[in-house]
Design a protein around this motif. Structure first.
Motif, PDB file in Angstrom:
ATOM      1  N   ALA A   3       0.833  -1.205   0.000  1.00 36.95           N
ATOM      2  CA  ALA A   3       0.000   0.000   0.000  1.00 36.95           C
ATOM      3  C   ALA A   3       0.870   1.258   0.000  1.00 36.95           C
ATOM      4  O   ALA A   3       0.559   2.242  -0.685  1.00 36.95           O
ATOM      5  N   PHE A   4       1.990   1.217   0.750  1.00 41.92           N
ATOM      6  CA  PHE A   4       2.902   2.365   0.797  1.00 41.92           C
ATOM      7  C   PHE A   4       3.529   2.609  -0.568  1.00 41.92           C
ATOM      8  O   PHE A   4       3.580   3.749  -1.048  1.00 41.92           O
ATOM      9  N   VAL A   5       4.013   1.538  -1.200  1.00 41.21           N
ATOM     10  CA  VAL A   5       4.645   1.655  -2.512  1.00 41.21           C
ATOM     11  C   VAL A   5       3.647   2.200  -3.528  1.00 41.21           C
ATOM     12  O   VAL A   5       3.961   3.109  -4.307  1.00 41.21           O
ATOM     13  N   GLN A   6       2.428   1.671  -3.509  1.00 45.68           N
ATOM     14  CA  GLN A   6       1.412   2.111  -4.463  1.00 45.68           C
ATOM     15  C   GLN A   6       1.053   3.579  -4.245  1.00 45.68           C
ATOM     16  O   GLN A   6       0.901   4.334  -5.205  1.00 45.68           O
ATOM     17  N   SER A   7       0.941   3.995  -2.975  1.00 41.76           N
ATOM     18  CA  SER A   7       0.584   5.396  -2.706  1.00 41.76           C
ATOM     19  C   SER A   7       1.685   6.345  -3.183  1.00 41.76           C
ATOM     20  O   SER A   7       1.392   7.431  -3.695  1.00 41.76           O
ATOM     21  N   LEU A  20      11.785   5.491  -5.536  1.00 41.34           N
ATOM     22  CA  LEU A  20      11.799   4.176  -4.881  1.00 41.34           C
ATOM     23  C   LEU A  20      12.942   3.311  -5.407  1.00 41.34           C
ATOM     24  O   LEU A  20      13.614   2.625  -4.630  1.00 41.34           O
ATOM     25  N   MET A  21      13.168   3.343  -6.718  1.00 42.53           N
ATOM     26  CA  MET A  21      14.243   2.537  -7.295  1.00 42.53           C
ATOM     27  C   MET A  21      15.618   3.090  -6.916  1.00 42.53           C
ATOM     28  O   MET A  21      16.575   2.335  -6.745  1.00 42.53           O
ATOM     29  N   PHE A  22      15.708   4.417  -6.774  1.00 43.79           N
ATOM     30  CA  PHE A  22      16.962   5.018  -6.310  1.00 43.79           C
ATOM     31  C   PHE A  22      17.273   4.537  -4.893  1.00 43.79           C
ATOM     32  O   PHE A  22      18.386   4.089  -4.597  1.00 43.79           O
ATOM     33  N   LEU A  23      16.279   4.614  -4.009  1.00 44.68           N
ATOM     34  CA  LEU A  23      16.462   4.187  -2.624  1.00 44.68           C
ATOM     35  C   LEU A  23      16.766   2.697  -2.536  1.00 44.68           C
ATOM     36  O   LEU A  23      17.565   2.264  -1.701  1.00 44.68           O
ATOM     37  N   GLU A  24      16.145   1.907  -3.420  1.00 47.42           N
ATOM     38  CA  GLU A  24      16.363   0.462  -3.424  1.00 47.42           C
ATOM     39  C   GLU A  24      17.822   0.133  -3.709  1.00 47.42           C
ATOM     40  O   GLU A  24      18.346  -0.878  -3.231  1.00 47.42           O
ATOM     41  N   ASN A  25      18.483   0.983  -4.470  1.00 40.89           N
ATOM     42  CA  ASN A  25      19.890   0.757  -4.808  1.00 40.89           C
ATOM     43  C   ASN A  25      20.838   1.311  -3.755  1.00 40.89           C
ATOM     44  O   ASN A  25      21.864   0.706  -3.471  1.00 40.89           O
ATOM     45  N   VAL A  26      20.514   2.465  -3.183  1.00 41.98           N
ATOM     46  CA  VAL A  26      21.389   3.083  -2.194  1.00 41.98           C
ATOM     47  C   VAL A  26      21.329   2.310  -0.882  1.00 41.98           C
ATOM     48  O   VAL A  26      22.349   1.959  -0.290  1.00 41.98           O
ATOM     49  N   PHE A  27      20.118   2.043  -0.415  1.00 48.80           N
ATOM     50  CA  PHE A  27      19.926   1.229   0.783  1.00 48.80           C
ATOM     51  C   PHE A  27      18.600   0.522   0.606  1.00 48.80           C
ATOM     52  O   PHE A  27      17.548   1.143   0.746  1.00 48.80           O
ATOM     53  N   PRO A  28      18.629  -0.754   0.266  1.00 49.91           N
ATOM     54  CA  PRO A  28      17.423  -1.450  -0.185  1.00 49.91           C
ATOM     55  C   PRO A  28      16.322  -1.608   0.869  1.00 49.91           C
ATOM     56  O   PRO A  28      16.247  -2.635   1.531  1.00 49.91           O
ATOM     57  N   PRO A  29      15.455  -0.590   1.041  1.00 47.32           N
ATOM     58  CA  PRO A  29      14.353  -0.753   1.986  1.00 47.32           C
ATOM     59  C   PRO A  29      13.211  -1.570   1.392  1.00 47.32           C
ATOM     60  O   PRO A  29      12.497  -2.264   2.080  1.00 47.32           O
ATOM     61  N   ILE A  30      13.037  -1.461   0.079  1.00 50.59           N
ATOM     62  CA  ILE A  30      11.947  -2.147  -0.610  1.00 50.59           C
ATOM     63  C   ILE A  30      12.535  -2.771  -1.874  1.00 50.59           C
ATOM     64  O   ILE A  30      13.176  -2.080  -2.654  1.00 50.59           O
TER      65      ILE A  30
END
Length: 200
Positions: A3-7, A20-30
């Protein structure tokens, strides 16, 4: 989590996907395995074009590789080894891991960047030996772009092709993605707890 990702995507559009994809690479939260299929599904709802989704995911992911690349380039092989020796427990990376990654990069060069971007967990870390080896930024971006585009496109098209069927399984996506995150955190804690310091 779903739900968070979709929002984020609904509110911020392509920028949200890229972020989201930037954050996934820097520090993979999602994991990208959740982000891009969901973005592909949203493209079937008319909110975004599938090509826009793929482009946003690719650009965000590519930008996320640069901090790791420049870290490797700035510190060099010995600097990254010292970082691994000093903070290796929390990075779950030993100096010998750094040596092994550098050796693989020297053997396979450009292809290791391209193929590494297609392998989960390796996708981010492959940027470090590329920087350590002083791979030209232009080359790094070209080969990273190809691998990243293939990865994000495959995941986005998976969600796009599911189309309406995704709505049938979306009730299961959130608990599964949460479970995956819990497992990843558990694995990290286990690796920190069992990490063995290497002798000087």
């Amino acid at each position: 989590m779903e739900a968070f990702v979709q929002s984020m995507m609904v509110q911020l559009g392509p920028f949200g996907i890229g972020l989201l994809m930037f954050l996934e690479n820097v520090f993979p939260p999602i994991p990208s395995e959740l982000i891009m299929p969901l973005a592909g599904y949203l493209a079937t709802q008319g909110d975004m074009n599938i090509l826009t989704v793929i482009a946003a995911g690719t650009v965000g992911s590519l930008l996320g590789t640069l901090p790791w690349y420049y870290l490797g380039r700035r510190l060099g092989h010995e600097g990254v080894r010292r970082l691994a020796r000093t903070h290796g427990r929390w990075l779950t990376m030993s100096p010998s891991d750094v040596d092994a990654a550098s050796d693989r990069f020297k053997r396979h060069g450009n292809s290791s960047v391209l193929l590494g971007r297609l392998i989960p967990t390796v996708r981010t870390l492959i940027s470090v030996p590329a920087g350590v080896s002083n791979m030209a930024l232009g080359q790094f971006l070209v080969f990273s772009s190809i691998g990243t585009l293939l990865w994000t496109a495959a995941l986005a098209f998976a969600g796009f092709l599911l189309g309406q069927a995704y709505s049938v399984i979306q009730d299961y996506v959130d608990p599964i993605s949460t479970a995956v995150l819990v497992i990843l955190v558990g694995v990290y804690i286990f690796r920190v707890a069992t990490f063995k310091e290497e002798p000087e």
